[in-house]
Design a protein around this motif. Structure first.
Motif, PDB file in Angstrom:
ATOM      1  N   ILE A 113       9.798   9.982  -7.033  1.00  0.00           N
ATOM      2  CA  ILE A 113      10.822   9.658  -6.041  1.00  0.00           C
ATOM      3  C   ILE A 113      10.200   8.802  -4.937  1.00  0.00           C
ATOM      4  N   SER A 114      11.017   7.954  -4.327  1.00  0.00           N
ATOM      5  CA  SER A 114      10.561   7.325  -3.095  1.00  0.00           C
ATOM      6  C   SER A 114      11.483   7.790  -1.985  1.00  0.00           C
ATOM      7  N   VAL A 115      10.883   8.000  -0.828  1.00  0.00           N
ATOM      8  CA  VAL A 115      11.587   8.629   0.289  1.00  0.00           C
ATOM      9  C   VAL A 115      12.228   7.553   1.163  1.00  0.00           C
ATOM     10  N   ALA A 116      13.492   7.737   1.503  1.00  0.00           N
ATOM     11  CA  ALA A 116      14.198   6.774   2.362  1.00  0.00           C
ATOM     12  C   ALA A 116      13.496   6.674   3.699  1.00  0.00           C
ATOM     13  N   MET A 117      13.239   5.443   4.132  1.00  0.00           N
ATOM     14  CA  MET A 117      12.535   5.307   5.398  1.00  0.00           C
ATOM     15  C   MET A 117      13.438   5.661   6.563  1.00  0.00           C
ATOM     16  N   HIS A 118      12.839   6.053   7.658  1.00  0.00           N
ATOM     17  CA  HIS A 118      13.543   6.458   8.880  1.00  0.00           C
ATOM     18  C   HIS A 118      14.350   7.740   8.689  1.00  0.00           C
ATOM     19  N   THR A 119      13.964   8.606   7.760  1.00  0.00           N
ATOM     20  CA  THR A 119      14.770   9.819   7.605  1.00  0.00           C
ATOM     21  C   THR A 119      14.004  11.105   7.918  1.00  0.00           C
ATOM     22  N   LEU A 120      12.689  11.075   7.873  1.00  0.00           N
ATOM     23  CA  LEU A 120      11.929  12.299   8.141  1.00  0.00           C
ATOM     24  C   LEU A 120      10.954  12.078   9.300  1.00  0.00           C
ATOM     25  N   HIS A 121      10.743  13.124  10.077  1.00  0.00           N
ATOM     26  CA  HIS A 121       9.725  13.035  11.124  1.00  0.00           C
ATOM     27  C   HIS A 121       8.424  13.620  10.603  1.00  0.00           C
ATOM     28  N   PRO A 122       7.435  12.774  10.399  1.00  0.00           N
ATOM     29  CA  PRO A 122       6.165  13.297   9.889  1.00  0.00           C
ATOM     30  C   PRO A 122       5.531  14.262  10.889  1.00  0.00           C
ATOM     31  N   ARG A 123       4.981  15.348  10.372  1.00  0.00           N
ATOM     32  CA  ARG A 123       4.356  16.319  11.250  1.00  0.00           C
ATOM     33  C   ARG A 123       3.068  15.758  11.859  1.00  0.00           C
ATOM     34  N   ARG A 124       2.646  16.418  12.941  1.00  0.00           N
ATOM     35  CA  ARG A 124       1.427  15.966  13.612  1.00  0.00           C
ATOM     36  C   ARG A 124       0.199  16.440  12.863  1.00  0.00           C
ATOM     37  N   VAL A 125      -0.897  15.775  13.157  1.00  0.00           N
ATOM     38  CA  VAL A 125      -2.198  16.201  12.651  1.00  0.00           C
ATOM     39  C   VAL A 125      -2.588  17.483  13.372  1.00  0.00           C
ATOM     40  N   ARG A 126      -3.115  18.464  12.621  1.00  0.00           N
ATOM     41  CA  ARG A 126      -3.556  19.709  13.268  1.00  0.00           C
ATOM     42  C   ARG A 126      -5.063  19.845  13.186  1.00  0.00           C
ATOM     43  N   LEU A 127      -5.611  20.326  14.268  1.00  0.00           N
ATOM     44  CA  LEU A 127      -7.059  20.447  14.374  1.00  0.00           C
ATOM     45  C   LEU A 127      -7.620  21.304  13.247  1.00  0.00           C
ATOM     46  N   SER A 128      -6.919  22.400  12.936  1.00  0.00           N
ATOM     47  CA  SER A 128      -7.426  23.311  11.907  1.00  0.00           C
ATOM     48  C   SER A 128      -7.510  22.609  10.544  1.00  0.00           C
ATOM     49  N   HIS A 129      -6.507  21.778  10.251  1.00  0.00           N
ATOM     50  CA  HIS A 129      -6.559  21.015   8.996  1.00  0.00           C
ATOM     51  C   HIS A 129      -7.714  20.024   9.015  1.00  0.00           C
ATOM     52  N   LYS A 130      -7.895  19.398  10.169  1.00  0.00           N
ATOM     53  CA  LYS A 130      -8.962  18.401  10.296  1.00  0.00           C
ATOM     54  C   LYS A 130     -10.317  19.055  10.092  1.00  0.00           C
ATOM     55  N   LEU A 131     -10.471  20.242  10.688  1.00  0.00           N
ATOM     56  CA  LEU A 131     -11.742  20.957  10.566  1.00  0.00           C
ATOM     57  C   LEU A 131     -12.010  21.318   9.111  1.00  0.00           C
ATOM     58  N   ARG A 132     -10.959  21.820   8.449  1.00  0.00           N
ATOM     59  CA  ARG A 132     -11.116  22.185   7.043  1.00  0.00           C
ATOM     60  C   ARG A 132     -11.534  20.956   6.228  1.00  0.00           C
ATOM     61  N   ALA A 133     -10.852  19.836   6.504  1.00  0.00           N
ATOM     62  CA  ALA A 133     -11.170  18.608   5.773  1.00  0.00           C
ATOM     63  C   ALA A 133     -12.621  18.207   6.002  1.00  0.00           C
TER      64      ALA A 133
END
Ligand code: FAD
Ligand code: FAD
Lengths: 348, 264
Positions: free
Chosen positions: B175-195
């Protein structure tokens, strides 16, 4: 060497300029974007001294088969099949591919409606050929090659794209980039009924289709007057002011990409290279800086007015009448004056 | 387990992109890049599906090595792992050659669902999704605004110019997602640390993929740039008014009346 995933072809076997055409929503006519493309194909075909072919597919389209001829086609290849009652991208894409590969056109153009944009790359991939997106002009160069021209990012430059070793040369074209040709019932041409083995849809099923009930609003590409707002408008509230101005002028409201990104105006009202090309008599750009990609969409506007606080904003170079000033002062002054005129008109 | 692959493109974040007139390809040096904003919407949709139904989201990008920063960004949003597909042999690809490599990468990863952005902000062709679906011979739908799983099938909704449609897709699908329809979530520190700790980014070159040189990069691209020209400027009157807003309004209205653009 060529990629072994690409079937071998002989370039000299490919001839003619083809357009994919679809019925409009009522099913009573051909959609506008297809007609416009037939006009553009006619011009290219004349340069190449070849014919214009139209691939017309769908259910019940047999009755429309002569229409493309009145707009410039020489031959119409019709696939009228009950199994095309429902649109599925891969099914329709496959049918268009199979039909075209039977007749080997040199060029194959697809109207870039939302469905067209969905199908076109699939068709190209089935041929293992290239495709140029959203072309705005076509030409034949000194070497006799078909050149498809599209605006790249700069907005002020055009990329000339050729497809050297594969056929057909494919391109998609957004609605209203080319004018709709005059309908001429005296034109003659040939209708060819084709039968294509329409594949069953695999792994996909339409569950529901319902018309979107739109407010009776003129789409921006058809409007005579457009008041467009940019990032400098600053808020949704600001756009209400533009709406009042547009109403007084009998026009519609549009916006720049930044205004769309900010959520102040709907995406289908974006003007520019990645939005819509518009052709109003009057375009009023309010708090829009005039980026090349925006200006690209107003090339066909008869008169452009710009209102901007920054005297150095590039939009002034692209406008007939410019007002340097804060829109929050200029637009209300305009509204007041227009209301006065309207009032006088009523009295008189 | 639902295996979702998201395609993201690392794009120049500016309007002043230049093209090398000799090769017709992008000059990327010195231009700051970002993840294509519409691909962040694809990431958002993939993460929502995973959060709801379980599974794993893998982000892929075919790009020069600097795109690692883009993969780190989406890992920060919560993507599980990522593949940087990077090799000089892939450079200069048109959409056919791009989609070929991406299809091979996705095949090698294994997948149930592929989620792409509607189009990129740099060349905006919206080709790659349909082409990947064609290479993999799987069902696809563009412009998706809502997706949910029901009995192992994906139910998607989308809007075209004048109709709203609901489709049921069997997996695997794209699928391709229609642009301007979803608000992407923010980056989270905990995810960054895990990465940072787990460094879940793999780099694949053509050594891993073993694709024929004639099918990739410039050679695998049927389209070629033959010329670049400036767009001629539309001639305009360029009359400017500065001063009192009321006088400005009067000046403009007079002009419009003069030209018959406004009725009195
Ligand atoms: C000026 C110019 C014009 C061009 N015009 C054309 C053209 O008309 N036809 C053509 O075939 N090529 C064209 N190209 C080449 C094209 O830009 C590249 O092939 C590009 O890699 C993919 O196209 P796109 O950016 O339009 O992607 P799109 O098809 O718009 O991308 C759709 C989605 O696919 C995914 N995706 C795309 N690229 C990647 C990637 N590298 N890695 C992971 N996921 C990805 C993303 O989810 C993205 O949102 C052009 C290039 C230039 C410089
Ligand atoms: C590939 C690509 C495609 C693109 N396609 C499009 C497209 O289709 N359409 C499009 O529009 N853009 C497009 N863009 C984006 C484009 O480059 C610009 O970023 C965008 O047009 C800028 O929008 P803007 O003029 O509203 O905002 P800005 O450039 O931020 O300008 C805002 C203007 O408002 C003025 N202003 C501020 N406050 C006031 C005030 N109170 N009164 C009056 N004036 C004020 C400022 O002086 C400024 O000139 C594209 C970009 C790329 C890279």
């Amino acid at each position: 060497m060529v990629c072994s995933e690409w079937p071998e072809i002989r370039l000299d076997e490919y001839e003619g300029v083809w357009v994919a055409a679809f019925a409009d929503e009522s099913g009573q006519g051909i959609e506008e974007a297809s007609l416009q493309l037939i006009g553009a194909a006619r011009q290219l075909a004349d340069k190449l001294e070849t014919y214009v072919g139209v691939a017309l597919i769908g259910r019940g389209v047999r009755d429309l088969a002569r229409e493309p001829i009145f707009y410039g086609a020489d031959r119409v290849f019709v696939v009228d099949d009950d199994r095309l009652a429902t649109y599925y991208p891969a099914v329709w894409g496959r049918v268009l591919h199979d039909l075209a590969s039977r007749h080997r056109p040199e060029v194959f153009l697809i109207p870039a409606t939302l469905r067209g944009r969905e199908m076109a790359p699939y068709i190209a991939n089935s041929f293992r050929t290239g495709i140029t997106a959203d072309l705005t002009a076509m030409d034949v160069n000194e070497r006799g090659e078909v050149v498809l021209i599209r605006p790249p990012f700069g907005g002020f430059m055009l990329a000339h794209i050729v497809t050297r070793n594969r056929r057909p040369v494919m391109g998609s074209v957004r609605p209203n980039v080319f004018p709709t040709p005059e309908r001429d019932e005296s034109r003659t041409g040939e209708v060819v009924e084709e039968s294509i083995d329409v594949p069953e849809p695999r792994g996909i099923r339409l569950l529901e289709r319902e018309p979107i009930l739109k407010k009776e609003e003129i789409p921006i590409e058809k409007a005579d007057v457009i008041v467009a707002g940019g990032r400098g408008i600053g808020s949704k509230e600001g756009f209400k002011l533009l709406r009042r101005l547009a109403d007084l002028l009998g026009g519609v409201v549009a916006g720049s990409r930044k205004a769309v990104d900010a959520g102040w105006i709907e995406p289908d009202k974006q003007v520019g290279q990645t939005g819509k090309a518009v052709k109003p008599n009057l375009y009023i750009a309010v708090a829009i800086s005039g980026a090349a990609q925006h200006v690209f969409g107003i090339r066909e506007a008869k008169r452009v007015v710009a209102i901007n606080v920054d005297p150095d904003a590039p939009i002034f170079e692209h406008s007939d009448y410019g007002i340097v000033g804060d829109y929050r002062e200029v637009v209300p002054a305009l509204i007041e004056l227009l209301e006065e005129i309207k009032g006088r008109r009523k009295e008189g | 387990m639902l295996r979702i692959v998201v395609g993201i493109k690392w794009v120049p974040n500016t309007t002043s992109v230049n093209i090398d007139p000799k090769t017709g390809t992008l000059i990327r040096e010195g231009i700051p890049s970002v993840v294509n904003p519409h691909d962040l919407e694809a990431v958002e949709m993939a993460l929502r599906l995973r959060d709801e139904y379980g599974g794993r989201v893998t982000a892929i990008t075919m790009s020069p090595p600097s795109a690692r920063a883009g993969l780190e960004h989406v890992l920060g949003m919560g993507v599980d792992d990522a593949v940087l597909v990077s090799d000089r042999a892939f450079a200069g690809a048109d959409t056919l050659a791009t989609s070929y490599v991406l299809a091979k990468v996705i095949e090698r990863l294994g997948y149930d669902l592929i989620v792409f952005g509607q189009e990129t902000i740099d060349s905006s062709t919206a080709h790659v999704g349909a082409q990947v679906a064609s290479w993999l011979d799987i069902p696809y739908v563009y412009y998706v605004t809502h997706a949910r799983l029901e009995g192992g099938r994906l139910i998607v909704r989308r809007s075209l110019e004048n109709v709203r449609e609901t489709y049921e897709l069997e997996l695997p699908a794209l699928i391709s997602v229609a642009m301007h329809t979803l608000h992407p979530r923010r980056v989270r520190l905990s995810h960054k640390l895990r990465a940072k700790l787990e460094s879940p980014i793999e780099t694949w070159t053509n050594r891993e993929l073993g694709l024929e040189p004639d099918c990739i990069g410039l050679k695998g691209s049927p389209t070629a740039l033959s010329k670049i020209e400036m767009i001629p400027k539309v001639p305009r009157k360029n009359e400017i008014f500065r001063g009192d807003p009321r006088e400005a309004a009067k000046w403009l209205v007079d002009k419009l009346i003069e030209e018959g653009l406004l009725e009195v």
